[in-house]
Design a protein around this motif. Structure first.
Motif, mmCIF file in Angstrom:
data_model
loop_
_atom_site.group_PDB
_atom_site.id
_atom_site.type_symbol
_atom_site.label_atom_id
_atom_site.label_comp_id
_atom_site.label_asym_id
_atom_site.label_seq_id
_atom_site.Cartn_x
_atom_site.Cartn_y
_atom_site.Cartn_z
ATOM 1 N N PRO A 386 0.829 -1.209 0.000
ATOM 2 C CA PRO A 386 0.000 0.000 0.000
ATOM 3 C C PRO A 386 0.861 1.256 0.000
ATOM 4 N N ASP A 387 0.268 2.367 -0.377
ATOM 5 C CA ASP A 387 0.933 3.664 -0.291
ATOM 6 C C ASP A 387 1.112 3.997 1.190
ATOM 7 N N ARG A 388 2.344 4.117 1.634
ATOM 8 C CA ARG A 388 2.606 4.309 3.059
ATOM 9 C C ARG A 388 2.081 5.638 3.581
ATOM 10 N N LEU A 389 1.964 6.610 2.706
ATOM 11 C CA LEU A 389 1.459 7.914 3.139
ATOM 12 C C LEU A 389 -0.063 7.951 3.203
ATOM 13 N N ALA A 390 -0.714 6.868 2.722
ATOM 14 C CA ALA A 390 -2.176 6.845 2.712
ATOM 15 C C ALA A 390 -2.755 6.829 4.122
ATOM 16 N N LEU A 391 -1.932 6.427 5.121
ATOM 17 C CA LEU A 391 -2.460 6.371 6.480
ATOM 18 C C LEU A 391 -2.796 7.756 7.022
ATOM 19 N N PHE A 392 -2.295 8.802 6.369
ATOM 20 C CA PHE A 392 -2.614 10.159 6.817
ATOM 21 C C PHE A 392 -3.881 10.708 6.154
ATOM 22 N N GLU A 393 -4.409 9.968 5.188
ATOM 23 C CA GLU A 393 -5.622 10.416 4.504
ATOM 24 C C GLU A 393 -6.861 10.089 5.342
ATOM 25 N N HIS A 394 -7.861 10.917 5.229
ATOM 26 C CA HIS A 394 -9.180 10.694 5.825
ATOM 27 C C HIS A 394 -9.151 10.694 7.358
ATOM 28 N N VAL A 395 -8.091 11.251 7.946
ATOM 29 C CA VAL A 395 -8.074 11.378 9.405
ATOM 30 C C VAL A 395 -9.073 12.457 9.830
ATOM 31 N N TYR A 396 -9.048 13.559 9.107
ATOM 32 C CA TYR A 396 -10.034 14.624 9.310
ATOM 33 C C TYR A 396 -10.708 14.906 7.969
ATOM 34 N N ALA A 397 -11.959 15.264 8.012
ATOM 35 C CA ALA A 397 -12.706 15.513 6.776
ATOM 36 C C ALA A 397 -12.113 16.675 5.985
ATOM 37 N N ASP A 398 -11.643 17.720 6.681
ATOM 38 C CA ASP A 398 -11.135 18.921 6.009
ATOM 39 C C ASP A 398 -9.638 19.114 6.186
ATOM 40 N N GLY A 399 -8.947 18.057 6.595
ATOM 41 C CA GLY A 399 -7.508 18.186 6.784
ATOM 42 C C GLY A 399 -7.165 18.790 8.140
ATOM 43 N N HIS A 400 -5.883 18.717 8.491
ATOM 44 C CA HIS A 400 -5.446 19.242 9.781
ATOM 45 C C HIS A 400 -3.961 19.570 9.694
#
Length: 423
Positions: A386-400
């Protein structure tokens, strides 16, 4: 949270299909007397009586329709479970061969997954070795529109629900979070948190009832999970709201390293009495009994008669997971005693003695088994990382901002390995 799809799924009749579905109960069937029991008790025991498991105050009993020697238990007028036996009274040789095929291929897949973990291809694996009859029997009792909530060991049930076995391995390889759409097969994703799926199943079943659907829900868990608060809360909710859910407990005698005698003072199926619904202990190494009792429980659930608890009395012949060493807490002679009651060998003996299968059938199945093992190996080794950076996606709806900062730090950390390899 899984949306209820029961009202949207096309209804199917309760007629039988290959390898068994919920069949119409034979009217006026006579009772079936068991010839032998599951054998040596490893925890709470398996004493036989002649009183029905659903009655309050009953002693420990075991519903068995196929003996360890492969002999079909013939109906008589004395045993208490004629109603269960009626659900498999008309099972055909083709359906019996189908059940045998299911168990053999499930065991082959399980063995391949265990080997892949030992080879470093999987991070972990939870084997079902020894529990094939409980899973295939109960899995084949479900209808297409029923919904299943598994733990992390229901590989045989997944097989019955049409889930590609290779999809089960992505999570254990660490390349995805499950690998299948639960609503495609009405088979929920594997649940790692012990016992929580019992509450999920109960809530879903309450939704099914509100939708006015006639489908059933089944939740799987182990004897260790029966000590969890979530499971007991699910029992209470299901009873009070008359939810169409079947609780299927695979009592494999060991909650990791804790034996049954350290888990409960009474047989697990009797706990249902305190919540106000029936409980039945079935020989979990008998695929026919597991099929029949689960058909019975799902049938009554669909009729609006509420929940039931099935305790499949079986044995985990392997380790709890591949990180476990069972030799530290149990004796080899205990496993040997249960190997004599092996669920696959039991049905093979019956097929051979009844002349329902010949050597050609078994040879063809062996070839199919090897083909499955080869495909599993090839698919697992070809799974993309998997894309290792994908774990940071969808943590917050509008980013953080903090998540963005952590993403940059982690990307730099990963890049440092590539730089050092290039030196």
């Amino acid at each position: 949270m899984t949306d209820s799809t029961a009202a949207r799924k096309p209804r199917r009749s309760a007629g039988s299909k290959a390898a068994g579905t919920t069949g119409t109960k034979a009217a006026g069937t006579t009772a079936a007397k068991a010839a032998g029991t599951t054998g040596a008790k490893a925890g709470a025991g398996a004493k036989r009586t002649t009183r029905t498991a659903a009655k309050k105050g009953s002693e420990t009993e075991l519903v068995q329709l196929l003996t360890p020697e492969g002999e079909r238990v013939e109906p008589t007028g004395k045993a208490p479970y004629a109603e269960y036996a009626g659900y498999v009274a008309g099972i055909t040789p083709d359906e019996l061969r189908g059940l045998y095929r299911d168990m053999v291929l499930t065991r082959r897949f399980d063995a391949e997954a265990t080997a892949l973990q030992r080879q470093g291809e999987l991070g972990l694996w939870a084997s079902l070795l020894g529990q094939e009859a409980a899973q295939i029997g109960s899995g084949r009792a479900t209808r297409e529109d029923d919904y299943v909530f598994p733990t992390y060991r229901e590989h045989g049930v997944a097989w019955c629900r049409g889930v590609d076995p290779t999809n089960l391995l992505g999570m254990f390889r660490g390349v995805n979070h499950g690998g299948w759409d639960p609503n495609s097969n009405n088979f929920h994703l594997y649940t790692i948190v012990i016992g929580s799926q019992a509450l999920h199943a109960t809530g879903y079943a309450m939704g099914v009832a509100k939708d006015g659907a006639d489908s059933g829900v089944i939740a799987y868990f182990g004897d260790g999970a029966s000590s969890q608060g979530d499971v007991n809360e699910a029992f209470n909710f299901a009873a009070v709201y008359n939810a169409p859910v079947v609780f299927f407990c695979q009592n494999n005698q060991w909650a990791i390293s804790e034996s049954n005698e350290k888990q409960t003072r009474v047989p697990l199926y009797q706990r249902a009495q305190g919540f106000g619904f029936p409980g039945v202990r079935v020989d979990g190494n008998d695929v026919l009994a597991s099929l029949a009792v689960t058909r019975w429980a799902l049938d009554r659930a669909r009729r609006g008669e509420g929940p039931a608890l099935i305790e499949a009395y079986t044995y985990r012949m392997g380790a709890h997971t591949t990180s476990d060493d069972p030799s530290r807490y149990r004796h080899d002679d205990e496993r040997a005693a249960w190997e004599a009651k092996d669920p696959i060998l039991r049905l093979r003996r019956h097929l051979e003695s009844a002349h329902h299968a010949d050597e050609g059938f078994f040879a063809e199945l062996e070839t199919e088994s090897e083909t499955l093992g080869k495909r599993v190996r090839e698919v697992v080794r070809a799974m993309p990382d998997p894309d290792r950076l994908a774990l940071f996606e969808h943590v917050y709806a509008d980013g953080h901002a903090l998540v963005d900062e952590e993403r940059v730090q982690f990307a730099a950390y990963q890049a440092s390995f590539a730089e050092s390899e290039g030196v």
